[in-house]
Design an enzyme around this catalytic site. Structure first.
Site, PDB file in Angstrom:
ATOM      1  N   LEU A   1       0.819  -1.214   0.000  1.00 12.27           N
ATOM      2  CA  LEU A   1       0.000   0.000   0.000  1.00 12.27           C
ATOM      3  C   LEU A   1       0.849   1.260   0.000  1.00 12.27           C
ATOM      4  O   LEU A   1       0.435   2.302  -0.508  1.00 12.27           O
ATOM      5  CB  LEU A   1      -0.924   0.016   1.227  1.00 12.27           C
ATOM      6  CG  LEU A   1      -1.940  -1.117   1.332  1.00 12.27           C
ATOM      7  CD1 LEU A   1      -2.694  -1.022   2.652  1.00 12.27           C
ATOM      8  CD2 LEU A   1      -2.910  -1.084   0.160  1.00 12.27           C
ATOM      9  N   GLY A   2       2.041   1.190   0.580  1.00  8.59           N
ATOM     10  CA  GLY A   2       2.915   2.353   0.653  1.00  8.59           C
ATOM     11  C   GLY A   2       4.255   1.969   1.238  1.00  8.59           C
ATOM     12  O   GLY A   2       4.386   0.954   1.923  1.00  8.59           O
ATOM     13  N   GLN A   3       5.239   2.812   0.942  1.00  9.65           N
ATOM     14  CA  GLN A   3       6.586   2.481   1.412  1.00  9.65           C
ATOM     15  C   GLN A   3       7.325   3.757   1.779  1.00  9.65           C
ATOM     16  O   GLN A   3       7.225   4.771   1.077  1.00  9.65           O
ATOM     17  CB  GLN A   3       7.357   1.732   0.317  1.00  9.65           C
ATOM     18  CG  GLN A   3       8.636   1.081   0.796  1.00  9.65           C
ATOM     19  CD  GLN A   3       9.188   0.120  -0.252  1.00  9.65           C
ATOM     20  OE1 GLN A   3       8.888   0.241  -1.427  1.00  9.65           O
ATOM     21  NE2 GLN A   3       9.982  -0.842   0.189  1.00  9.65           N
ATOM     22  N   GLY A   4       8.047   3.719   2.913  1.00  9.71           N
ATOM     23  CA  GLY A   4       8.832   4.851   3.363  1.00  9.71           C
ATOM     24  C   GLY A   4      10.255   4.439   3.674  1.00  9.71           C
ATOM     25  O   GLY A   4      10.667   3.304   3.378  1.00  9.71           O
ATOM     26  N   ALA A   5      10.974   5.350   4.309  1.00 11.22           N
ATOM     27  CA  ALA A   5      12.386   5.082   4.591  1.00 11.22           C
ATOM     28  C   ALA A   5      12.561   3.995   5.636  1.00 11.22           C
ATOM     29  O   ALA A   5      13.554   3.255   5.612  1.00 11.22           O
ATOM     30  CB  ALA A   5      13.069   6.368   5.052  1.00 11.22           C
ATOM     31  N   THR A   6      11.612   3.884   6.558  1.00  7.36           N
ATOM     32  CA  THR A   6      11.799   2.951   7.675  1.00  7.36           C
ATOM     33  C   THR A   6      10.780   1.820   7.715  1.00  7.36           C
ATOM     34  O   THR A   6      10.897   0.918   8.544  1.00  7.36           O
ATOM     35  CB  THR A   6      11.720   3.706   9.018  1.00  7.36           C
ATOM     36  OG1 THR A   6      10.444   4.344   9.118  1.00  7.36           O
ATOM     37  CG2 THR A   6      12.818   4.747   9.118  1.00  7.36           C
TER      38      THR A   6
ATOM     39  N   ASP B   1       4.420  15.509   9.768  1.00  6.17           N
ATOM     40  CA  ASP B   1       4.475  15.043   8.379  1.00  6.17           C
ATOM     41  C   ASP B   1       3.080  15.066   7.754  1.00  6.17           C
ATOM     42  O   ASP B   1       2.639  14.099   7.126  1.00  6.17           O
ATOM     43  CB  ASP B   1       5.069  13.635   8.308  1.00  6.17           C
ATOM     44  CG  ASP B   1       5.518  13.272   6.889  1.00  6.17           C
ATOM     45  OD1 ASP B   1       5.588  14.185   6.039  1.00  6.17           O
ATOM     46  OD2 ASP B   1       5.775  12.085   6.632  1.00  6.17           O
TER      47      ASP B   1
END
Length: 687
Positions: free
Chosen positions: A15-20, A135
């Protein structure tokens, strides 16, 4: 496939991806319920321990419909990676909504207000719990569709969130660069050393950029080539922005910065809403913290917008639809002034029609008395001062259609196609608005020509309508009188029957008979109690004792017989009768309520008709007097479109109607008194 103890997901369902961390769509192993799981990667564990657990702690503290729910914190079996199990929003994020071509120029007004309401409510809950998000952006505002099809937006991704009071500061940098406060942008993006500490105002800046994006489909601060290609100019735009400006762009390479103090003409928000929103954006998109609003003022001003109701007004002089935002508790005088601000038609020159009828707005009354309007059924405004209609102002969608580049560039071709489609949707909306405006122009003008035409014709028409109404009222009243008479007879008969049955109940001797049996039985019982204390009975005493036993049995049998035949059976029969009577009473009362409503409606209509008749009669008498005055002064008398004899006949006609009206009003009052008396009749008692 990956899993925890209770949840299962496939890595393709990203569904989504971030740095951590990465977020996947998952299911509960037992119930099959869809959830979102946030799986932290190796890089996340390089952060300090307190930073790692901060998101869990923040989410556990929060509980609000506009903040994503945390269901559980679990671990993956082999790697022991932490997994947050959260509420799943099937409709994506606000960013995905804005990236849809149909929203290329911003959200429709109704949807924007939903976003505003949800974001404000969610942020208010954060501040009540002393949380700064750090954020805020459209990608971190998830959309859920409610049971009735309405959008519900929820704040999510609290990886950067922390507890922070209004007067506290922090120095760490988080966020997405397009939505970052300029002070944070300077250090995080431009990598410039500075010792500034940041406060809760950083969230307000991000909210301002997000709301502008939602309202227009574009970012407010755009250097030539885009925010990520020209970071120095991006920083200049945000820091050099004049007070009151809400957007800045650089259209040419190395060109000047251009400032905007209003939302673009392509925006779908009405001018009425824009006038409320722009000052808020201007005051939260302030770089200097001393000039920027605090959350208290932000919440106060946005709540003021959300508590208002919208009145749709189509201005015939301008041929433009207006949305007038007012509070329900405001007076109509305030509404008229708000219309003046948008249309430049002074309150004393404003006339209104609604659904083809004249609509007189009394300035001293509450705005709640204004009819409920919609875009297709607005108040139609007519001005007594002539002006040239300016029509709907819009930008030609052809100006916003991009061109494909000659070479094959999949990404560029996709972006171009998306831009063309967005302009196409904008053209469709404008075409619909123009067609609707054309219809409202024709319809509104037709209404004013027919409704606000020659006064004498209108008064004659009203007189004929009133006579017809009086006849109808008289017929209704006759039926009501007949119904009331029948109701009185029904209730009178029932009352007589009830009185007769009450007399029968009072004459019933079964209780006394049972009591008599009990008294006799009690005496025998006392004798038996006394006899049991003796060592024995003589012959005669023994015979008497035997007789007492027989009598006791007979008395008991008689008592039960009286109870069953005189009480139980009669009671059961009376229950059946009572049920029938209760049905009669309920039916009669319901019928009486309907009759009462009819009479009340007749009374209201009669009062309105009587007032109208009086006004018409006064007006005609005044016209007749003017005709006589003109006839006495002029020689020869001028030719009038409606000569005095016609007015005289109309006055006599109206006087006859007034007499009929008085008789009808008297009958209505009599019927009202009868109904009030019948309404006090109690329902049948349980007998």
């Amino acid at each position: 496939m990956q899993s925890t103890v209770n949840y299962l997901w496939h890595t393709d369902d990203l569904l989504g991806q971030g740095a951590t961390a990465s977020v996947y769509k998952a299911r509960n192993k037992k119930s099959g319920e869809l959830v979102a799981v946030k799986v932290f990667n190796t890089a996340s564990y390089l952060r300090p321990r307190e930073v790692q657990v901060r998101e869990f702690e923040v989410l556990r503290k929060l509980n609000h419909q506009n903040i994503i729910k945390l269901f559980a914190v679990e671990e993956m079996g082999g790697s022991r990676q932490k997994v947050l199990v959260m509420e799943y929003c099937s409709s994506g994020s606000l960013l995905s909504v804005l990236e849809s071509p149909e929203n290329a120029f911003g959200l429709p007004e109704d949807e924007f207000l939903v976003v505003l309401r949800c974001v404000v409510a969610g942020m208010n809950h954060l501040r009540e719990n002393g949380i700064v998000h750090r954020d805020i952006k459209p990608g971190n505002i998830m959309r859920l569709v409610g049971e009735e099809g309405q959008s519900i937006y929820k704040l999510t991704d609290f990886g950067a969130a922390r507890e922070l009071d209004d007067d506290e500061k922090f120095v760490s940098v988080y966020g997405t660069e397009e939505y970052l406060h300029p002070d944070m942008y300077e250090r995080a993006v431009l990598r410039k050393p500075q010792q500034k500490a940041f406060g809760v105002a950083v969230d307000l800046w991000s909210i301002g950029v997000t709301l502008y994006h939602a309202a227009t489909g574009s970012l407010p601060f755009v250097p030539f080539g885009g925010p990520r290609r020209n970071k120095e100019i991006m920083y200049r735009i945000t820091t050099e922005k004049p007070a009151g400006a809400i957007a800045g762009t650089q259209r040419l390479e190395n060109g000047p910065l251009e400032w905007s103090y209003t939302l673009p003409i392509t925006c779908q928000l009405s001018l009425g809403l824009q006038s409320q929103l722009v000052p808020i954006l201007a005051n939260i998109l302030e770089v200097e913290q001393a000039k920027c609003w605090g959350f208290d003022q932000f919440f106060a001003e946005t709540s003021d917008i959300l508590q208002r109701v919208v009145v749709h007004v189509f201005s015939l002089p301008q041929a433009v639809m207006h949305h007038v935002y007012i509070h329900a508790h405001n007076t109509i005088a305030i509404f008229l002034e708000a219309v003046y601000k948008q249309t430049n038609v002074a309150p004393q020159h404003q006339e209104y029609l609604f659904e083809g009828h004249l609509c007189v707005l009394e300035p001293s009354l509450s705005a709640q008395h204004i009819a409920h309007t919609t875009a297709s059924s607005p108040l139609t405004l007519f001005s007594m001062v002539s002006e040239t209609p300016k029509g709907l102002a819009f930008r030609d969608p052809a100006l916003d259609i991009p061109k494909f580049v000659p070479k094959v560039d999949l990404q560029a071709d996709y972006n171009t196609a998306k831009g063309v489609l967005g302009a196409g949707y904008q053209a469709l909306r404008l075409a619909q608005a123009l067609l609707a405006g054309q219809e409202l122009m024709l319809r509104g003008l037709h209404w004013f020509v027919t409704v606000a035409g020659v006064p004498e014709i209108q008064e004659l028409k009203r007189a004929a309508e009133l006579r017809s109404k009086l006849r109808t009222l008289a017929e209704v009243l006759s039926r009501c009188s007949h119904n009331i008479t029948e109701t009185k007879m029904t209730l009178s008969n029932l009352s007589s029957e009830l009185m007769k049955n009450r007399d029968q109940v009072h004459a019933d001797r079964s209780i006394q008979q049972i009591q008599c049996c009990l008294d006799k039985m009690y005496l025998i019982y006392k004798q038996f109690k006394k006899s049991r204390m003796r060592p024995g009975l003589g012959y005669n005493e023994e015979q008497i004792h035997k007789l007492d036993k027989v009598n006791f049995s007979h008395l008991a049998k008689r008592l039960l017989q009286v109870f069953q035949e005189e009480r139980v059976q009669k009671y059961q029969a009376s229950l059946v009768t009572h049920g029938k009577r209760m049905r009669v009473v309920h039916e009669t009362r319901n019928h009486l309520r309907l009759v009462g409503c009819s009479v009340a409606a007749c009374n209201t209509e009669a009062q309105g008709a009587q007032e109208s008749l009086s006004k018409i009669l006064d007006w005609l008498s005044h016209q007749l007097l003017q005709d006589r005055t003109k006839g006495a002064q002029a020689s020869p008398p001028p030719t009038a479109p409606y000569p005095s004899p016609a007015l005289k006949d109309l006055v006599l006609h109206m006087q006859e109607l007034c007499k009929e009206m008085k008789v009808l009003a008297s009958d209505l009052q009599d019927n009202n008194r009868v109904i009030e008396g019948l309404s006090r009749v109690p329902s049948a008692p349980d007998i």
